[in-house]
Design a protein around this motif. Structure first.
Motif, PDB file in Angstrom:
ATOM      1  N   GLY A  45      17.784  76.930   6.375  1.00 29.88           N
ATOM      2  CA  GLY A  45      17.621  77.344   4.985  1.00 29.88           C
ATOM      3  C   GLY A  45      16.182  77.672   4.600  1.00 29.88           C
ATOM      4  N   ILE A  46      15.992  78.267   3.375  1.00 26.57           N
ATOM      5  CA  ILE A  46      14.660  78.602   2.860  1.00 26.57           C
ATOM      6  C   ILE A  46      14.063  77.378   2.188  1.00 26.57           C
ATOM      7  N   VAL A  47      12.764  77.080   2.452  1.00 30.33           N
ATOM      8  CA  VAL A  47      12.073  75.937   1.865  1.00 30.33           C
ATOM      9  C   VAL A  47      11.151  76.421   0.745  1.00 30.33           C
ATOM     10  N   TYR A  48      11.362  75.893  -0.455  1.00 25.84           N
ATOM     11  CA  TYR A  48      10.496  76.219  -1.588  1.00 25.84           C
ATOM     12  C   TYR A  48       9.660  74.989  -1.950  1.00 25.84           C
ATOM     13  N   THR A  49       8.389  75.221  -2.227  1.00 31.22           N
ATOM     14  CA  THR A  49       7.552  74.121  -2.711  1.00 31.22           C
ATOM     15  C   THR A  49       7.772  73.929  -4.202  1.00 31.22           C
ATOM     16  N   GLY A  50       7.323  72.778  -4.717  1.00 29.90           N
ATOM     17  CA  GLY A  50       7.453  72.524  -6.143  1.00 29.90           C
ATOM     18  C   GLY A  50       6.635  73.505  -6.957  1.00 29.90           C
ATOM     19  N   LYS A  51       7.250  74.132  -7.948  1.00 27.70           N
ATOM     20  CA  LYS A  51       6.544  75.145  -8.739  1.00 27.70           C
ATOM     21  C   LYS A  51       5.615  74.502  -9.755  1.00 27.70           C
ATOM     22  N   ALA A 111      -0.394  71.884  -1.303  1.00 33.22           N
ATOM     23  CA  ALA A 111      -1.770  71.934  -0.793  1.00 33.22           C
ATOM     24  C   ALA A 111      -2.638  72.913  -1.569  1.00 33.22           C
ATOM     25  N   ALA A 112      -2.048  73.947  -2.161  1.00 30.53           N
ATOM     26  CA  ALA A 112      -2.846  74.967  -2.846  1.00 30.53           C
ATOM     27  C   ALA A 112      -1.951  75.762  -3.790  1.00 30.53           C
ATOM     28  N   ALA A 113      -2.606  76.510  -4.647  1.00 31.29           N
ATOM     29  CA  ALA A 113      -1.909  77.427  -5.544  1.00 31.29           C
ATOM     30  C   ALA A 113      -2.709  78.719  -5.605  1.00 31.29           C
ATOM     31  N   ARG A 114      -2.043  79.761  -6.042  1.00 28.89           N
ATOM     32  CA  ARG A 114      -2.724  81.041  -6.245  1.00 28.89           C
ATOM     33  C   ARG A 114      -2.308  81.570  -7.605  1.00 28.89           C
ATOM     34  N   ILE A 115      -3.321  81.954  -8.381  1.00 30.53           N
ATOM     35  CA  ILE A 115      -3.082  82.508  -9.713  1.00 30.53           C
ATOM     36  C   ILE A 115      -3.369  84.001  -9.663  1.00 30.53           C
ATOM     37  N   ILE A 173      -5.116  72.048  -4.298  1.00 31.07           N
ATOM     38  CA  ILE A 173      -4.397  70.987  -4.997  1.00 31.07           C
ATOM     39  C   ILE A 173      -4.673  69.668  -4.285  1.00 31.07           C
ATOM     40  N   PRO A 174      -5.383  68.763  -4.931  1.00 29.09           N
ATOM     41  CA  PRO A 174      -5.707  67.480  -4.284  1.00 29.09           C
ATOM     42  C   PRO A 174      -4.452  66.622  -4.130  1.00 29.09           C
ATOM     43  N   PRO A 175      -4.481  65.681  -3.202  1.00 28.04           N
ATOM     44  CA  PRO A 175      -3.297  64.843  -2.977  1.00 28.04           C
ATOM     45  C   PRO A 175      -2.979  63.915  -4.145  1.00 28.04           C
ATOM     46  N   GLU A 235     -12.031  90.822 -22.783  1.00 28.62           N
ATOM     47  CA  GLU A 235     -11.248  90.406 -23.953  1.00 28.62           C
ATOM     48  C   GLU A 235      -9.959  91.211 -24.057  1.00 28.62           C
ATOM     49  N   LYS A 236      -8.825  90.557 -23.847  1.00 24.88           N
ATOM     50  CA  LYS A 236      -7.508  91.181 -23.999  1.00 24.88           C
ATOM     51  C   LYS A 236      -6.438  90.131 -23.721  1.00 24.88           C
ATOM     52  N   SER A 237      -5.177  90.538 -23.811  1.00 25.08           N
ATOM     53  CA  SER A 237      -4.054  89.664 -23.477  1.00 25.08           C
ATOM     54  C   SER A 237      -3.753  89.774 -21.986  1.00 25.08           C
ATOM     55  N   TYR A 238      -3.246  88.681 -21.413  1.00 22.96           N
ATOM     56  CA  TYR A 238      -2.998  88.635 -19.980  1.00 22.96           C
ATOM     57  C   TYR A 238      -1.633  88.028 -19.682  1.00 22.96           C
ATOM     58  N   SER A 239      -1.075  88.461 -18.540  1.00 24.03           N
ATOM     59  CA  SER A 239       0.077  87.813 -17.922  1.00 24.03           C
ATOM     60  C   SER A 239      -0.422  87.163 -16.637  1.00 24.03           C
ATOM     61  N   PHE A 240      -0.280  85.853 -16.539  1.00 24.42           N
ATOM     62  CA  PHE A 240      -0.690  85.123 -15.347  1.00 24.42           C
ATOM     63  C   PHE A 240       0.541  84.680 -14.568  1.00 24.42           C
ATOM     64  N   VAL A 241       0.458  84.735 -13.249  1.00 26.26           N
ATOM     65  CA  VAL A 241       1.544  84.288 -12.371  1.00 26.26           C
ATOM     66  C   VAL A 241       0.977  83.231 -11.424  1.00 26.26           C
ATOM     67  N   ILE A 242       1.684  82.098 -11.313  1.00 25.11           N
ATOM     68  CA  ILE A 242       1.240  81.008 -10.451  1.00 25.11           C
ATOM     69  C   ILE A 242       2.253  80.791  -9.334  1.00 25.11           C
ATOM     70  N   LYS A 243       1.761  80.721  -8.095  1.00 27.19           N
ATOM     71  CA  LYS A 243       2.571  80.321  -6.944  1.00 27.19           C
ATOM     72  C   LYS A 243       1.886  79.137  -6.269  1.00 27.19           C
ATOM     73  N   THR A 244       2.673  78.164  -5.838  1.00 26.10           N
ATOM     74  CA  THR A 244       2.120  77.033  -5.094  1.00 26.10           C
ATOM     75  C   THR A 244       2.511  77.140  -3.620  1.00 26.10           C
ATOM     76  N   PHE A 245       1.732  76.464  -2.745  1.00 26.32           N
ATOM     77  CA  PHE A 245       1.952  76.522  -1.294  1.00 26.32           C
ATOM     78  C   PHE A 245       1.806  75.122  -0.706  1.00 26.32           C
ATOM     79  N   ASP A 246       2.532  74.912   0.407  1.00 22.97           N
ATOM     80  CA  ASP A 246       2.278  73.692   1.169  1.00 22.97           C
ATOM     81  C   ASP A 246       1.489  74.047   2.427  1.00 22.97           C
ATOM     82  N   GLY A 247       1.237  73.059   3.288  1.00 27.60           N
ATOM     83  CA  GLY A 247       0.429  73.304   4.472  1.00 27.60           C
ATOM     84  C   GLY A 247       1.076  74.191   5.502  1.00 27.60           C
ATOM     85  N   LYS A 248       2.395  74.409   5.408  1.00 29.58           N
ATOM     86  CA  LYS A 248       3.108  75.240   6.382  1.00 29.58           C
ATOM     87  C   LYS A 248       3.316  76.666   5.872  1.00 29.58           C
TER      88      LYS A 248
END
Length: 361
Positions: A32-38, A64-68, A81-83, A97-110
């Protein structure tokens, strides 16, 4: 014969299933597909040409990390992302100066990633700053031992939340007091006599903003001296009856009157006021008694520190046909505890007057 037919059908069915398996096998991920906690409950904290992104770490121990991402994924930032810790924060600087849409993804060590989380926010700068309006002071009243500031409307819809007042205290030190935008009046009890104050309005673009915006400091206009402790220590005459008392001219109400004695007085008419403390005088305002045109046409003002030596502040014309207060600047800005009003000419032998006010520091 029938059994042979059924056997043939079963063989064809199994062959077909095997062919289907081979068709979709390339799309099947073993185990199966493994998803990290969002990112959990993310928030954008707007700032001046910057934004802080924060979210709850969640319960996934493998993060372990995130990307914005922002600007349609053309810009991004990696966030370790610290332990340990409950909240993850990251400051994005140099944001136009303006409005933004931000997207966050998290990652594990694998290299496993989370479901992307989108949130919206803004960065504020010179455009927002230029729209800010300083809250005005409608009236500032100087009492013997305090100052009262009566505020005009605050631009709360645009983020105004407080006003700062900077002044010199009795000890000679500079002090800054902050008052909420909801306050209609504010008081200062330790302002050094003879000094003025400055004020500015504070803004937050939204309730989560990390940066406060300020209007430029404005200097208060001369204070209206409260007549609460004033005394009239000399006067020419007053007509019998409480409605005619000379003290009515310093009660702050143009609807009351000082009426000189009819048939027993003539110009010039005068009164002397003891303000109780010494002030620097910048102007006077004179009112006729409301809807009464029997005031003077010309008058004179004098000032004194000791009620002995007097300084001529000028001779002035008065329009006795209007109810509005008429202001008279005293360019020399004399320091005085006492002032003297002298009505010089008028339509009758007596005088009727409404009120007099003094301004300064």
């Amino acid at each position: 014969m029938r059994n042979i037919f059924y056997l043939f059908v079963l063989i064809v069915f199994l062959w077909a299933c095997k062919k289907m398996d081979s068709t979709y096998k390339q799309f099947v991920v073993p185990d199966g597909i493994v998803y990290t906690g969002k990112a959990n409950m993310p928030v954008v904290h707007a700032g001046r040409n910057r934004a802080k992104i924060s979210w709850l770490r969640g319960s996934d121990p493998n993060l372990a990390a995130a990307r914005i991402y922002w600007n349609n994924f053309t810009d991004s930032a990696d966030v370790p992302i610290p332990p340990k810790g409950d909240t993850i924060t990251y400051m994005i600087n140099n944001l136009p100066e303006k409005s933004y849409s931000f997207v966050i993804k998290t990652f594990d060590g694998k290299g496993h990633t989370s479901v992307p989380v989108e949130l919206f926010g803004a960065s504020y700068g010179d455009v927002y700053q230029s729209s800010l309006l300083s809250r005005p002071v409608d009236e500032s009243i100087l009492y013997t031992d305090s100052v009262s500031l009566k505020w005009g409307g605050a631009d709360i819809s645009n983020g105004a939340y407080a006003t700062e007042v900077k002044y010199t205290s009795l000890s000679g030190n500079e002090r800054v007091l902050r008052f909420p935008a909801s306050a209609a009046t504010s008081g200062i009890t330790d302002m050094k006599p003879g000094t003025t104050c400055q004020y500015r309005t504070l803004f937050l673009p939204d309730s989560l903003s990390i940066d406060t915006f300020y209007t430029s400091y404005a200097t208060s206009k001369p204070f209206l001296f409260s007549p609460t402790n004033w005394q009239i220590i000399a006067f020419s005459s007053q007509h019998p009856g409480d409605e005619n008392l000379v003290t009515n001219v310093i009660d702050g109400k143009p609807g009351t009157r000082w009426h000189a004695w009819v048939g027993n007085s003539s110009y010039p008419h005068f009164f002397v006021v003891d303000m109780g403390v010494q002030h620097m005088i910048t102007s006077f305002t004179l009112y006729r008694k409301t809807d009464d045109d029997r005031a003077c046409d010309t008058f004179q003002l004098l000032t004194s520190i000791d009620n002995i030596s007097w300084t001529d502040a000028g001779v002035f014309n008065f329009n006795r046909t209007i109810n509005d207060g008429q202001s008279y600047d005293i360019p020399a800005h004399p320091k005085a505890r006492y002032f003297k009003f002298i009505g010089l000419t008028g339509p009758q032998s007596y005088i009727v007057l409404g009120d007099i006010s003094a301004y300064g520091f």
